[in-house]
Design an enzyme around this catalytic site. Sequence first.
Site, mmCIF file in Angstrom:
data_model
loop_
_atom_site.group_PDB
_atom_site.id
_atom_site.type_symbol
_atom_site.label_atom_id
_atom_site.label_comp_id
_atom_site.label_asym_id
_atom_site.label_seq_id
_atom_site.Cartn_x
_atom_site.Cartn_y
_atom_site.Cartn_z
ATOM 1 N N TYR A 51 78.692 19.011 -4.017
ATOM 2 C CA TYR A 51 79.562 20.197 -4.082
ATOM 3 C C TYR A 51 79.476 20.779 -5.473
ATOM 4 O O TYR A 51 79.548 20.050 -6.454
ATOM 5 C CB TYR A 51 81.021 19.816 -3.785
ATOM 6 C CG TYR A 51 81.563 20.597 -2.622
ATOM 7 C CD1 TYR A 51 81.699 21.985 -2.707
ATOM 8 C CD2 TYR A 51 81.907 19.980 -1.423
ATOM 9 C CE1 TYR A 51 82.158 22.721 -1.622
ATOM 10 C CE2 TYR A 51 82.363 20.708 -0.344
ATOM 11 C CZ TYR A 51 82.486 22.089 -0.455
ATOM 12 O OH TYR A 51 82.929 22.814 0.616
ATOM 13 N N ASP A 197 67.383 46.802 0.093
ATOM 14 C CA ASP A 197 67.452 45.548 0.842
ATOM 15 C C ASP A 197 66.025 45.252 1.290
ATOM 16 O O ASP A 197 65.538 45.818 2.266
ATOM 17 C CB ASP A 197 68.398 45.706 2.035
ATOM 18 C CG ASP A 197 68.459 44.457 2.902
ATOM 19 O OD1 ASP A 197 67.637 43.534 2.705
ATOM 20 O OD2 ASP A 197 69.322 44.411 3.801
ATOM 21 N N THR A 224 66.577 38.453 1.826
ATOM 22 C CA THR A 224 66.551 37.118 2.415
ATOM 23 C C THR A 224 65.372 36.385 1.784
ATOM 24 O O THR A 224 64.467 37.005 1.222
ATOM 25 C CB THR A 224 66.332 37.156 3.943
ATOM 26 O OG1 THR A 224 65.098 37.840 4.192
ATOM 27 C CG2 THR A 224 67.469 37.867 4.658
ATOM 28 N N LYS A 227 61.860 35.291 5.165
ATOM 29 C CA LYS A 227 60.959 36.144 5.960
ATOM 30 C C LYS A 227 59.579 36.125 5.288
ATOM 31 O O LYS A 227 59.006 35.052 5.150
ATOM 32 C CB LYS A 227 61.587 37.526 6.124
ATOM 33 C CG LYS A 227 62.941 37.407 6.871
ATOM 34 C CD LYS A 227 63.643 38.718 7.119
ATOM 35 C CE LYS A 227 64.997 38.473 7.780
ATOM 36 N NZ LYS A 227 65.788 39.717 7.934
ATOM 37 N N ARG A 233 65.946 29.327 4.800
ATOM 38 C CA ARG A 233 66.841 30.337 5.378
ATOM 39 C C ARG A 233 67.978 30.623 4.405
ATOM 40 O O ARG A 233 68.917 29.839 4.295
ATOM 41 C CB ARG A 233 67.384 29.767 6.693
ATOM 42 C CG ARG A 233 68.243 30.662 7.538
ATOM 43 C CD ARG A 233 68.146 30.206 8.984
ATOM 44 N NE ARG A 233 66.770 30.357 9.413
ATOM 45 C CZ ARG A 233 66.252 31.518 9.853
ATOM 46 N NH1 ARG A 233 66.996 32.587 9.967
ATOM 47 N NH2 ARG A 233 64.992 31.588 10.192
HETATM 48 C C1 PLP Z 1 67.115 39.923 8.118
HETATM 49 C C2 PLP Z 1 67.815 41.020 7.401
HETATM 50 C C3 PLP Z 1 69.125 40.860 6.905
HETATM 51 C C4 PLP Z 1 70.039 39.718 7.260
HETATM 52 O O1 PLP Z 1 69.658 38.473 7.062
HETATM 53 P P1 PLP Z 1 70.391 37.221 7.766
HETATM 54 O O2 PLP Z 1 69.898 36.103 6.932
HETATM 55 O O3 PLP Z 1 69.948 37.219 9.180
HETATM 56 O O4 PLP Z 1 71.867 37.420 7.636
HETATM 57 C C5 PLP Z 1 69.657 41.894 6.154
HETATM 58 N N1 PLP Z 1 68.968 43.005 5.910
HETATM 59 C C6 PLP Z 1 67.722 43.211 6.389
HETATM 60 C C7 PLP Z 1 67.016 44.489 6.085
HETATM 61 C C8 PLP Z 1 67.116 42.226 7.152
HETATM 62 O O5 PLP Z 1 65.886 42.443 7.643
#
Ligand code: PLP
Length: 415
Positions: A51, A197, A224, A227, A233
């Site tokens: 923690y 984003d 994220t 991807k 994750r």
């Molecule tokens: C995948 C994605 C997210 C969210 O990610 P999570 O980990 O699924 O919450 C936010 N913005 C964009 C543009 C994404 O492609």
Amino acid sequence: MSALQAKDPAVYKILHAEMERQAYGLELIPSENYVSEAVLEAVGSIFTNKYSEGYPRKRYYGGQEFVDQVEELAIERAKKLFNAEHVNVQPYSGSPANTAVFFGLLEYQDTIMGLKLDQGGHITHGLSVSYSGKFHKVAPYFVDKESHRIDMDDVRRIAHEAKPKLIIAGYTAYPRDIDWKTFREIADEVGAIAMADISHIAGLIAGGQLANPFDFGFDVVTTTTHKTLRGPRSAIIMCKEQYAKPIDKAVFPGLQGGPHDHVTAAKAVAFGEALRPEFKEYAAQIIKNAQALGESLSKLGWKLITGGTDNHLLLADMTDVGCTGMEAEESLDKAGITVNKNTVPYDPRKPFDPSGIRFGTPAITTRGLTEEHMEQLAQWMHKAVTNWKDDAVLAGIHEEVKELGKKFPVPGISL
Ligand SMILES: *Cc1c(COP(=O)(O)O)cnc(C)c1O
């Protein structure tokens, strides 16, 4: 025999079935990837026992000397990778990262601007049922009706009318380059925060294949890490120094408790991998594969939205091929090829049963597939969707897919 196999055969059996599914199928969902064994090891490490609420050297629990080291390493590597002034590596995932930006920088009912969800935006960019759309006014922007590309003149017009506090660029289903420069100019004209984003394209930016929004003066960049970036994750928030304090406070204690230190360790590993020269080749190959797959499918008569791709993903309208997005997804699943059904811009059908599918090449590129495999893949895909009612044909394709899959193992899976 593994500890899991010995102690919990029920969970082990499910996990083993998933290993087979991943190893014997081809993963084309563009938001998915296969992490390295080093990343897997870090996610499965004993840092999960710890923690560590707070930030490095400012914690609310003892025993932090090694957690601090791993979090600082992750921050340092992310800064280098994206040329960022400040990085917060604690967000649990992409959606909470975006929520933290809004919570830290905006007031209740401030206006945000993002691409409309059914045209490629994300839920957290202002969908009415999400936090972003419930706590903020939303002025969505759109893609052009003909070209299906973002119309920057229209973005400018909407921004001048709506006077948003924050404009988001970056999408989940947009196959083309983003005009960071013009987005930054429009944000300046209306006094908005410019947020990118880059969840989908982070690996392509880190690998030097697409432009970095920080090079155009963006204020905040979220991504994220699971991807194209090929990490665990999770997510990170990067920003100019002036936004660091409110964003850090919004993540903790604003929205989260203890960070997931095992995932932080895995993020450090993934960022280290992305800093290596091989990652540039990986990122370049993702795009080459996506473009080759797009060309082969176009020749077979598929209608690709915008006619092709500049990045890792493709969006196809299945109407002329003769099935719906759902029928395409289901038939491809039976053939061992995983995609997801998706709306196309100005889709006459409903989001749960849309006209299109979305697919991409980050995961198959990790396995080592190159342009020479894309023609065969396109043939399989076309055969599957044009025989979507014929389970025998689909099973036959799956057998061939499995043979190819065996030649290109998934990291961390040995069957
Ligand atoms: C995948 C994605 C997210 C969210 O990610 P999570 O980990 O699924 O919450 C936010 N913005 C964009 C543009 C994404 O492609």
